[in-house]
Scaffold this motif. Structure first.
Motif, short mmCIF file in Angstrom:
data_model
loop_
_atom_site.label_atom_id
_atom_site.label_comp_id
_atom_site.label_asym_id
_atom_site.label_seq_id
_atom_site.Cartn_x
_atom_site.Cartn_y
_atom_site.Cartn_z
N LEU A 106 53.75 88.61 -3.47
CA LEU A 106 52.79 89.37 -2.66
C LEU A 106 52.25 88.54 -1.51
O LEU A 106 51.86 89.05 -0.47
CB LEU A 106 51.61 89.84 -3.53
CG LEU A 106 51.97 90.65 -4.77
CD1 LEU A 106 50.71 91.00 -5.56
CD2 LEU A 106 52.73 91.91 -4.37
N PHE A 107 52.23 87.21 -1.70
CA PHE A 107 51.67 86.34 -0.66
C PHE A 107 52.70 85.92 0.38
O PHE A 107 52.35 85.38 1.41
CB PHE A 107 51.07 85.09 -1.31
CG PHE A 107 49.78 85.37 -2.03
CD1 PHE A 107 48.60 85.58 -1.32
CD2 PHE A 107 49.75 85.44 -3.42
CE1 PHE A 107 47.42 85.83 -1.99
CE2 PHE A 107 48.57 85.70 -4.09
CZ PHE A 107 47.41 85.90 -3.36
N LEU A 108 53.97 86.08 0.03
CA LEU A 108 55.00 85.62 0.95
C LEU A 108 55.02 86.52 2.18
O LEU A 108 54.76 87.72 2.09
CB LEU A 108 56.38 85.65 0.27
CG LEU A 108 56.58 84.60 -0.81
CD1 LEU A 108 57.93 84.77 -1.47
CD2 LEU A 108 56.43 83.21 -0.25
N PRO A 109 55.31 85.94 3.36
CA PRO A 109 55.37 86.76 4.56
C PRO A 109 56.46 87.82 4.46
O PRO A 109 57.44 87.64 3.74
CB PRO A 109 55.71 85.74 5.66
CG PRO A 109 56.11 84.48 4.97
CD PRO A 109 55.53 84.53 3.61
N GLN A 110 56.26 88.89 5.18
CA GLN A 110 57.19 90.02 5.14
C GLN A 110 58.62 89.55 5.42
O GLN A 110 58.86 88.72 6.30
CB GLN A 110 56.80 91.03 6.22
CG GLN A 110 57.40 92.40 6.01
CD GLN A 110 56.35 93.37 5.50
OE1 GLN A 110 55.48 93.76 6.24
NE2 GLN A 110 56.44 93.75 4.24
N GLY A 111 59.55 90.05 4.63
CA GLY A 111 60.96 89.73 4.88
C GLY A 111 61.41 88.46 4.20
O GLY A 111 62.59 88.21 4.03
N MET A 112 60.44 87.65 3.78
CA MET A 112 60.83 86.42 3.10
C MET A 112 60.88 86.70 1.61
O MET A 112 59.95 87.22 1.03
CB MET A 112 59.82 85.32 3.39
CG MET A 112 60.23 83.98 2.81
SD MET A 112 58.97 82.75 3.17
CE MET A 112 59.48 81.43 2.12
N GLU A 113 61.99 86.34 1.00
CA GLU A 113 62.13 86.64 -0.42
C GLU A 113 62.72 85.44 -1.13
O GLU A 113 63.73 84.90 -0.70
CB GLU A 113 63.02 87.86 -0.59
CG GLU A 113 62.72 88.62 -1.85
CD GLU A 113 63.57 89.89 -1.94
OE1 GLU A 113 64.26 90.02 -2.95
OE2 GLU A 113 63.54 90.70 -0.99
N ILE A 114 62.07 84.98 -2.19
CA ILE A 114 62.63 83.89 -2.99
C ILE A 114 63.07 84.49 -4.31
O ILE A 114 62.35 85.30 -4.90
CB ILE A 114 61.58 82.79 -3.23
CG1 ILE A 114 61.00 82.32 -1.91
CG2 ILE A 114 62.22 81.61 -3.95
CD1 ILE A 114 59.90 81.30 -2.06
N ASP A 115 64.26 84.11 -4.73
CA ASP A 115 64.79 84.64 -5.98
C ASP A 115 63.83 84.40 -7.13
O ASP A 115 63.24 83.33 -7.25
CB ASP A 115 66.13 83.98 -6.27
CG ASP A 115 66.84 84.65 -7.42
OD1 ASP A 115 67.59 85.59 -7.14
OD2 ASP A 115 66.60 84.25 -8.58
N GLN A 116 63.69 85.40 -8.00
CA GLN A 116 62.76 85.30 -9.12
C GLN A 116 63.05 84.07 -9.99
O GLN A 116 62.15 83.35 -10.41
CB GLN A 116 62.85 86.57 -9.97
CG GLN A 116 62.32 86.36 -11.38
CD GLN A 116 61.53 87.53 -11.89
OE1 GLN A 116 61.11 88.36 -11.12
NE2 GLN A 116 61.34 87.59 -13.18
N LEU A 117 64.35 83.82 -10.23
CA LEU A 117 64.75 82.70 -11.06
C LEU A 117 64.24 81.38 -10.47
O LEU A 117 63.69 80.53 -11.17
CB LEU A 117 66.28 82.68 -11.14
CG LEU A 117 66.91 81.78 -12.18
CD1 LEU A 117 66.36 82.09 -13.55
CD2 LEU A 117 68.42 81.96 -12.16
N LEU A 118 64.40 81.25 -9.15
CA LEU A 118 63.96 80.04 -8.47
C LEU A 118 62.44 79.90 -8.55
O LEU A 118 61.91 78.82 -8.80
CB LEU A 118 64.42 80.09 -7.01
CG LEU A 118 64.05 78.86 -6.17
CD1 LEU A 118 64.72 77.63 -6.73
CD2 LEU A 118 64.45 79.06 -4.72
#
Lengths: 251, 374
Positions: free
Chosen positions: B229-241
C-alpha cells in the motif's frame, strides 16, 4: 651511548594535559625525545607513564597542549593520525597478537594492508624480522601455540615490519615469566644498539641503566625528574625519586 | 574422535574384576551398567524408573510404527485394515509435500533447482572455498539458475508464478535469502550500534529495539499486506521477496545483538594493536575484529540460524506454501485425513535432518575457529 643521538626531535610534548573524566591523568607534560634517543619511563603504577606513551600514537586522546611526532602535529586529523601511526611501532604488555592469524600473517598484515606491499615481498620482510628475533621456525604456528616470551618477540617483529622510526614499549616484560624476560630484553638491547628511537615504560632498572640515554621518573601525572642513567641512579635530585628507587632496588 | 599417540599410550588398561570374568560375554555389559546405571542409590532409582517407562512405551511404538503398520497402499481406504501407522501417505503424497502446488509434470524443475542449491551450500560450507568473490559468483549463478528453473517462461519452460511455488524449494529460498540478507544487516546494525556517530548509533538502536518488540507474524503481515500500500504507483515487489526481506530484517536485528556481545568480548588490546599498526577502520573491523567476533558467537549465531530455519514455517500466515503448509494441505485431503500423525512425523524428520546437519556444522566451525588452541 649518546653518539648516534641527533639534535632533531622525534617526539615533542608541549604542555600536554589529559583527563579521564574528572581524573587529571597528565599534568602539563613537557618532554622531548631526540632521534636515536633511548628513553626509559619509570614510576609507580597510576603515575601516567603508560598514558603518556599511548598519547603519542593516539591510542588515547589528550585535551591540552600539543604532541608533535616526527614533525607531524598529532591532532584530530585522520590523515595526521595515520601518518604518525605508520611511523610509530608499539609493543604492549599483553602482546596483543591477533589470535586468528598465524605468526607470519600477524607480521604481513601491516605491510600488505597499510603499505600496499606485494604479499611475496611482505613475507620475505616478515621472515627477515622473525630471524632477527630468533623465532623464524615458528612462522606457521598460531600465537596461542607460543610461549609468552616468544609471543612478545613476535609482537616486536610485527611492529618492526612497518619500518617504524620510533618504537614505544608499554611494560613489555611485565606479563612474562622471569625466565622469559631476558629473551625479550635481548631483542630490545639489539634494537637500541642499532640506533632505533625508543621510549620504554619498564621496571627493568638494569635495562634502564645499561641501555637508556635518559631515564624519566613520573608520579601523579607529573614528570619529577629526567636525567642520564648514571646521574638518575647515583645522585637523584628529587626526594620522591630517591624513595621510589630505594623501594624497587632493594628487592 | 582424534587420537593422540601420547595420550593413547598413557591411557591405562582397565583390569577386569573377578565378577566380570565369571559372567563371560555379559561381563562388559555388567561393567557398563554398574558404572553408568547403578553407580549409586539415587542413580539406580532413576534408572529403574526410566526402564519402567521405556518398558511401557517402546513396545507400543514398535507395534504402531513397525509391526502393525502399512507401508504401501493405493488409497487411504486401503489403510483402514492396518491397526498401526499408515506410512503409505508418504509415498503417495510426498511430491505434494515437497513441491506444493507446483505443476505436477514440471516437478523435475524444483528437483534440479534443489540439487543445484545443495551444491552451492556444500561449496559455501567448505572452508577451502571461503573467498568472498568466489562465493558471490557461486551464489549469483546458483540463484539465477534456481529462479530461471522455478519461474520458467524462457527456453520453452512453462511459466510458473511465485504464487504456485511451494514445499521444499520455497522453504530453502526463504531461508537462504533471509540468511544472506540478514547477516549483513546484523553486521551493519551491530557496527552501527557501536558507532561514534550519534545519528547512526541512535538509528541502529531504534531499529533493533523496535524490531525486537514486534512478533514475526506481524512483520510478515506488514511485508505481505501493508507494504504494497505504501509503494508508489506502478512499483511492485514480489510477495515472496517482500516476505524474505521481512524475515531477513527480523533475523538481522536479533543477530545484531548476538554480534554486539561478541564485539564486546573481543579484548580492547586487539583494537589497539590494529590501531597501532595503522590499519584503517574497515580493514581493522573485517580482518581483525569480525573473525574473532564470529569465533566467540558461533554457538549463538548458529542457534539463531537454526531458529531462523524453523521460523520460515511462519509464512503460512501470509499464504505461502512452504514444506509444512504443503503437508497441512495433504492431511486436509479427506482420504488421508486420519493419517496426519504419520505425515507430520515425516515432515518433522525432514526438519530434523536439516537442523541436525546445521548443529553438526556449527560444531565443525567451532573446531575450525579454535586457531591452534588446545
Amino acid at each position: 651511548m649518546t653518539d648516534n643521538v641527533s639534535n632533531n626531535l622525534a617526539i615533542e610534548l608541549r604542555n600536554v594535559g589529559k583527563w579521564y573524566g574528572q581524573f587529571h591523568a597528565l599534568k602539563d607534560i613537557n618532554l622531548n625525545v631526540k632521534q636515536g634517543e633511548r628513553m626509559v619511563l619509570c614510576g609507580p603504577s597510576g603515575s601516567g607513564k603508560s598514558t603518556m606513551i599511548r598519547c603519542v600514537n593516539r591510542l588515547e586522546e589528550y585535551q591540552e597542549g600539543e604532541i608533535i611526532v616526527d614533525g607531524v602535529l598529532l591532532d584530530d586529523s585522520v590523515k595526521n593520525i595515520a601518518a604518525i601511526r605508520s611511523e610509530v611501532g608499539m609493543v604492549f604488555q599483553q602482546f596483543n597478537l591477533f589470535p586468528h592469524l598465524r605468526v607470519i600473517d600477524n607480521l604481513t598484515l601491516g605491510p600488505i594492508d597499510v603499505r600496499q606491499m606485494p604479499r611475496k615481498e611482505a613475507e620475505d620482510l616478515a621472515m627477515h624480522y622473525l630471524e632477527r628475533v630468533k623465532i623464524a621456525e615458528q612462522a606457521m604456528k598460531y600465537p596461542s601455540q607460543l610461549s609468552g616470551g616468544q609471543q612478545q618477540r613476535v609482537a616486536i617483529a610485527r611492529a618492526l615490519c612497518m619500518g617504524p622510526k620510533i618504537m614505544l614499549f608499554d611494560e613489555p616484560t611485565s606479563a612474562l615469566d622471569p625466565e622469559m624476560i631476558k629473551e625479550v630484553l635481548d631483542v630490545m638491547v639489539s634494537l637500541a644498539e642499532e640506533g632505533m628511537t625508543m621510549v620504554c615504560v619498564t621496571h627493568e632498572m638494569a635495562f634502564a641503566r645499561n641501555v637508556a640515554d635518559t631515564v624519566v621518573f613520573m608520579e601523579d601525572g607529573v614528570i619529577i625528574e629526567a636525567a642520564p642513567p648514571a646521574e638518575f641512579f647515583d645522585s637523584p635530585k628529587s626526594e620522591r625519586t630517591r624513595s621510589f628507587l630505594s623501594q624497587i632496588l632493594t628487592h | 574422535m582424534t587420537h593422540d599417540p601420547v595420550l593413547d599410550r598413557a591411557r591405562p588398561v582397565r583390569r577386569r574384576s573377578p565378577m566380570e570374568e565369571k559372567l563371560g560375554w555379559f561381563g562388559p555389559i555388567y561393567y557398563w551398567m554398574s558404572k553408568n546405571l547403578f553407580s549409586s542409590f539415587w542413580n539406580s532409582v532413576v534408572s529403574l524408573i526410566c526402564i519402567f517407562i521405556l518398558y511401557k512405551i517402546v513396545p507400543f511404538i514398535v507395534d504402531w510404527a513397525l509391526l502393525s503398520s502399512m507401508w504401501f497402499a493405493e488409497t487411504g481406504e486401503d489403510c483402514r485394515e492396518a491397526t498401526g501407522a499408515c506410512w503409505a501417505v508418504i509415498p503417495v503424497k510426498y511430491r505434494v509435500m515437497f513441491f506444493g502446488v507446483y505443476p505436477y509434470e514440471e516437478h523435475w524443475r524444483p528437483v534440479l533447482a534443489i540439487g543445484l542449491y545443495a551444491l552451492a551450500v556444500a561449496i559455501t560450507c567448505t572452508h577451502r572455498f571461503w573467498r568472498l568473490k568466489l562465493l558471490l559468483v557461486v551464489w549469483a549463478v546458483t540463484l539465477a539458475i534456481f529462479l530461471m528453473l522455478m519461474w520458467g517462461g524462457i527456453f520453452g519452460l512453462e511459466f510458473v508464478p511465485t504464487t504456485q511455488w511451494g514445499g521444499l524449494p520455497l522453504t530453502f529460498l526463504i531461508f537462504s535469502s533471509s540468511m544472506f540478507l540478514g547477516m549483513p544487516i546484523a553486521i551493519a546494525l551491530a557496527l552501527g550500534r557501536q558507532s561514534k556517530m550519534p545519528v547512526i548509533r541512535i538509528l541502529s538502536v531504534f531499529t533493533i529495539e523496535l524490531t525486537r518488540t514486534i512478533p514475526l507474524p506481524m512483520i510478515l503481515f506488514f511485508a505481505a499486506i501493508i507494504l504494497p500500500l505504501f509503494l508508489p504507483q506502478g512499483m511492485e515487489i514480489d510477495q515472496l521477496l517482500r516476505v524474505a526481506l521481512g524475515i531477513a530484517f527480523y533475523f538481522g536485528c536479533f543477530q545484531a545483538e548476538v554480534l554486539r556481545g561478541g564485539f564486546q568480548a573481543v579484548p580492547k588490546g586487539q583494537y589497539e594493536a590494529a590501531d597501532a599498526i595503522g590499519l584503517p577502520y574497515w580493514k581493522k573491523t573485517f580482518k581483525i575484529i569480525l573473525p574473532q567476533v564470529f569465533r566467540i558467537t558461533i554457538p549463538s549465531v548458529m542457534n539463531g540460524v537454526i531458529a531462523g530455519f524453523k521460523d520460515t514455517t511462519m509464512v503460512i500466515i501470509v499464504g505461502l506454501f512452504d514444506l509444512l503448509t504443503a503437508t497441512q494441505a495433504v492431511v486436509s485431503d479427506p482420504e488421508w485425513r486420519r493419517y496426519f500423525t504419520e505425515a507430520y512425523l515425516f515432515v518433522a524428520l525432514v526438519y530434523f535432518l536439516f537442523t541436525f546437519a546445521m548443529s553438526k556444522y556449527s560444531q565443525y566451525l567451532e573446531r575450525l575457529f579454535s586457531f591452534g588452541r588446545r
